[in-house]
Design an enzyme around this catalytic site. Structure first.
Site, PDB file in Angstrom:
ATOM      1  CG  HIS A  92      -8.684  -3.036  -2.572  1.00  0.00           C
ATOM      2  ND1 HIS A  92      -9.585  -2.305  -3.324  1.00  0.00           N
ATOM      3  CD2 HIS A  92      -8.502  -2.332  -1.430  1.00  0.00           C
ATOM      4  CE1 HIS A  92      -9.928  -1.221  -2.662  1.00  0.00           C
ATOM      5  NE2 HIS A  92      -9.302  -1.207  -1.502  1.00  0.00           N
ATOM      6  CG  HIS A 128      -6.784  -2.862   2.976  1.00  0.00           C
ATOM      7  ND1 HIS A 128      -6.075  -1.686   2.816  1.00  0.00           N
ATOM      8  CD2 HIS A 128      -7.992  -2.652   2.395  1.00  0.00           C
ATOM      9  CE1 HIS A 128      -6.823  -0.806   2.173  1.00  0.00           C
ATOM     10  NE2 HIS A 128      -7.994  -1.360   1.914  1.00  0.00           N
ATOM     11  CD  GLU A 185      -9.436   6.164   0.311  1.00  0.00           C
ATOM     12  OE1 GLU A 185      -8.364   6.024  -0.309  1.00  0.00           O
ATOM     13  OE2 GLU A 185      -9.495   6.607   1.470  1.00  0.00           O
ATOM     14  CB  VAL A 186      -9.057   1.859  -5.173  1.00  0.00           C
ATOM     15  CG1 VAL A 186      -8.665   1.356  -6.563  1.00  0.00           C
ATOM     16  CG2 VAL A 186      -8.065   2.927  -4.702  1.00  0.00           C
ATOM     17  CG  ASP A 211      -2.050   0.998   1.083  1.00  0.00           C
ATOM     18  OD1 ASP A 211      -3.208   0.558   0.937  1.00  0.00           O
ATOM     19  OD2 ASP A 211      -1.786   2.222   1.110  1.00  0.00           O
ATOM     20  CB  ILE A 212       0.812   4.236  -2.185  1.00  0.00           C
ATOM     21  CG1 ILE A 212       1.898   5.136  -2.734  1.00  0.00           C
ATOM     22  CG2 ILE A 212      -0.457   4.999  -1.889  1.00  0.00           C
ATOM     23  CD1 ILE A 212       1.573   5.699  -4.114  1.00  0.00           C
ATOM     24  CG  ASN A 230     -12.467  -0.354   3.561  1.00  0.00           C
ATOM     25  OD1 ASN A 230     -12.889  -0.646   4.672  1.00  0.00           O
ATOM     26  ND2 ASN A 230     -11.266   0.150   3.370  1.00  0.00           N
TER      27      ASN A 230
HETATM   28  P1  AMP Z   1      -9.814   1.416   0.141  1.00  0.00           P
HETATM   29  O1  AMP Z   1     -10.177   2.584   0.987  1.00  0.00           O
HETATM   30  O2  AMP Z   1     -10.124   0.107   0.799  1.00  0.00           O
HETATM   31  O3  AMP Z   1     -10.378   1.537  -1.259  1.00  0.00           O
HETATM   32  O4  AMP Z   1      -8.239   1.429   0.040  1.00  0.00           O
HETATM   33  C1  AMP Z   1      -7.518   1.891  -1.058  1.00  0.00           C
HETATM   34  C2  AMP Z   1      -6.054   1.790  -0.691  1.00  0.00           C
HETATM   35  O5  AMP Z   1      -5.303   1.916  -1.882  1.00  0.00           O
HETATM   36  C3  AMP Z   1      -5.559   2.868   0.268  1.00  0.00           C
HETATM   37  O6  AMP Z   1      -5.021   2.228   1.436  1.00  0.00           O
HETATM   38  C4  AMP Z   1      -4.490   3.592  -0.533  1.00  0.00           C
HETATM   39  O7  AMP Z   1      -3.379   4.014   0.242  1.00  0.00           O
HETATM   40  C5  AMP Z   1      -4.104   2.560  -1.572  1.00  0.00           C
HETATM   41  N1  AMP Z   1      -3.560   3.068  -2.812  1.00  0.00           N
HETATM   42  C6  AMP Z   1      -4.079   4.029  -3.619  1.00  0.00           C
HETATM   43  N2  AMP Z   1      -3.303   4.203  -4.704  1.00  0.00           N
HETATM   44  C7  AMP Z   1      -2.285   3.320  -4.597  1.00  0.00           C
HETATM   45  C8  AMP Z   1      -1.164   2.997  -5.415  1.00  0.00           C
HETATM   46  N3  AMP Z   1      -0.910   3.629  -6.573  1.00  0.00           N
HETATM   47  N4  AMP Z   1      -0.311   2.031  -4.993  1.00  0.00           N
HETATM   48  C9  AMP Z   1      -0.536   1.387  -3.830  1.00  0.00           C
HETATM   49  N5  AMP Z   1      -1.585   1.641  -3.017  1.00  0.00           N
HETATM   50  C10 AMP Z   1      -2.445   2.591  -3.397  1.00  0.00           C
END
Ligand code: AMP
Length: 120
Positions: A104, A106, A99-100, A33-34, A91
């Site tokens: 996925h 974690h 968010e994404v 994770d970034i 999530n």
């Molecule tokens: P979520 O809130 O469960 O959608 O988590 C999205 C996660 O993606 C967050 O913990 C971010 O820090 C992570 N994230 C977003 N962009 C990147 C990226 N380019 N590389 C790695 N992790 C990312």
């Protein structure tokens, strides 16, 4: 919600943006994770185009689901987290604050992780 092929994890899968890869097989890719929230914070994503846990659990094949969750366990073992332990989290939706929009999981570890949810 339709799958957005321009989401950041789709771009990582296509190799259009970099990631720090920790594991890959036919069903899943895992990378750091970034913005880590624990000493170990790795994301595991399926290779198929699924928006969320709701989408994946409803629409993915049995082989995709089995392959993905076997990969989650394999990543944790590879990172030597099975003992002392770790936490997985996915999530979904507004209340889950996803968010994404590519499904996925974690994986958190590397220290005692504390209570599952804080009171707000
Ligand atoms: P979520 O809130 O469960 O959608 O988590 C999205 C996660 O993606 C967050 O913990 C971010 O820090 C992570 N994230 C977003 N962009 C990147 C990226 N380019 N590389 C790695 N992790 C990312």
């Amino acid at each position: 919600m339709a799958y957005d092929p321009e989401n950041v994890f789709a771009k990582i899968l296509r190799g259009e943006i970099p990631c720090t890869r920790v594991y890959e097989d036919g069903h899943a890719l895992a990378f750091e994770d970034i913005n880590p929230q624990a000493p170990v914070h790795v994301l595991v994503i399926p290779k198929g185009a699924y928006v969320s846990m709701d989408d994946f659990s409803g629409a993915a094949s049995d082989a995709e689901i089995a392959g993905f969750f076997r990969a989650v366990g394999a990543v944790a073992r590879q990172l030597e987290l099975a003992n002392p332990g770790y936490r997985i989290l996915a999530n979904h939706g507004d209340d889950g604050m996803q968010e994404v929009p590519h499904f996925h999981v974690h994986i958190f570890g590397g220290r005692k992780l504390g209570p599952m949810l804080k009171r707000v």
